[in-house]
Structures are given as C-alpha cells and as structure tokens.
Design an enzyme around this catalytic site. Structure first.
Site, PDB file in Angstrom:
ATOM      1  N   GLY A  72       0.944  -1.145   0.074  1.00  7.25           N
ATOM      2  CA  GLY A  72      -0.007   0.007  -0.190  1.00  7.25           C
ATOM      3  C   GLY A  72       0.752   1.234  -0.148  1.00  7.25           C
ATOM      4  O   GLY A  72       2.052   1.246   0.111  1.00  7.25           O
ATOM      5  N   PRO A 109      -4.480  10.516  17.523  1.00  2.06           N
ATOM      6  CA  PRO A 109      -4.088  12.105  17.515  1.00  2.06           C
ATOM      7  C   PRO A 109      -2.579  12.195  17.453  1.00  2.06           C
ATOM      8  O   PRO A 109      -1.804  11.350  18.276  1.00  2.06           O
ATOM      9  CB  PRO A 109      -4.871  12.192  18.915  1.00  2.06           C
ATOM     10  CG  PRO A 109      -5.608  11.269  19.114  1.00  2.06           C
ATOM     11  CD  PRO A 109      -5.289   9.980  18.470  1.00  2.06           C
ATOM     12  N   GLU A 136      11.927  -8.330  -0.532  1.00  2.72           N
ATOM     13  CA  GLU A 136      11.023  -9.327  -0.689  1.00  2.72           C
ATOM     14  C   GLU A 136       9.575  -9.253  -0.140  1.00  2.72           C
ATOM     15  O   GLU A 136       9.241  -8.025   0.293  1.00  2.72           O
ATOM     16  CB  GLU A 136      11.734 -10.708   0.133  1.00  2.72           C
ATOM     17  CG  GLU A 136      11.742 -10.318   1.604  1.00  2.72           C
ATOM     18  CD  GLU A 136      12.413 -11.742   2.267  1.00  2.72           C
ATOM     19  OE1 GLU A 136      11.973 -12.617   1.848  1.00  2.72           O
ATOM     20  OE2 GLU A 136      12.881 -11.329   3.312  1.00  2.72           O
TER      21      GLU A 136
END
Ligand SMILES: [Zn+2]
Length: 171
Positions: A72, A109, A136
């Site tokens: 991601g 926060p 990897e």
C-alpha cells in the site's frame, strides 16, 4: 498557533485570520473562505489473503528498512482509496487484486495520517517486488506472522490484529 497550521492561504496567499468555527478558532481566508482544519495524508493498504496466509512486503529503504509492511501507500488526489490500494499493491508485489471490503481504519491523535485497510484477493499477476521499495514479499500464515518489533508501522500491526480476528458475516 500550532506549527502545523497555515499562516497564509494555500490557495491564494491571503493572510489568514482567526475565525470561530465548530468551537475552535481556526485560521481562515478572508478572500476564498478556506479554513485550516487538520491536514492529513491518507494511506491505503491491502490485506491480501491466499490459502489462509497474508502477503507482507519487506521494506528496503528509510527508517523502517528491513521491517514488514502491508502492501500500500499514499492516496493521490486523482484517485479513490480503493484505486490507491489496488495500484500500490500491483506496484509493490506484482499481483492484481480485487478488494473484498474495508477491514479497518487506523488513526491516532498526533499522527497526521489516516490509514484505510482493505481485505483483498489475487486475481492475476505474479509475485515480483518493486526493487526500489522492497527486498522481498511473502505470505505468512496467521500463526507465523513476524514479531511485532519487525512490523514497520503501528497501522500494519493494527490491521494484522483485525485480520486475525476477522470472521466473515454469517447469513
Ligand atoms: Zn484563500
């Protein structure tokens, strides 16, 4: 004024003035109406599951070099969180994935980032890491995940906990 706020409008450069909005005094632009609320980046990640195991990538750069992360990255301003999740997963692992729903979000926060984590499964492609991002990538069964100190980010540890606890909805 906290250091993380703007003094000038990021749109038109006007000097911001404090205006009471939603119970707090916020730097606000008298020209265009921009109001300086919290600014966060959005990270979008996948839990790619195959045969009961989850795909992790081992970072090879930066302060978390050698640690394991979920596939991601940061969401660009011309895409959705879902598109970012599938794009980054393809770039980092070589796999085409389809998302199976939002698993969990992570935010704390003091950390200017919101991380969204989707469940996903592989629809095509072959495992091939991006050499400038990871050394990897491999699948870990639930009982054999890397120890917490080898996980790159608290959001990834949180997502893996949610994955272990996840049970599909029952009819
Ligand atoms: Zn403005």
């Amino acid at each position: 004024m906290p250091a993380s706020t703007f003094a000038f409008c990021p749109r038109d450069g006007s000097k911001l003035t404090l205006t009471r909005i939603d119970g707090r005094d916020r730097p606000t632009c008298p020209t265009c109406g921009f109001a300086d609320f919290m600014h966060v980046q959005i990270g979008s990640n996948t839990i790619v599951e195959r045969d009961g195991a989850v795909l992790l990538v081992r970072l090879n750069y930066g302060p978390r070099d050698g640690h394991w992360a979920l596939p991601g990255g940061l969401v660009e301003n011309d895409e959705t969180t879902e598109e970012a999740a599938t794009r980054e997963t393809k770039e980092e692992t070589g796999f085409d994935v389809a998302l199976d729903g939002l698993l969990v979000t992570w935010m704390r926060p003091g950390f200017p980032i919101l991380v969204v984590i989707y469940r996903a499964h592989i629809t095509g492609g072959d495992l091939r890491v991006a050499p400038d991002e990871a050394s990897e990538a491999k699948f870990f069964p639930k009982a054999e995940l890397p120890p917490l100190e080898e996980i790159a980010w608290p959001s990834a540890a949180y997502g893996l906990d949610a994955w272990r606890a996840y049970e599909p909805p029952r009819p």
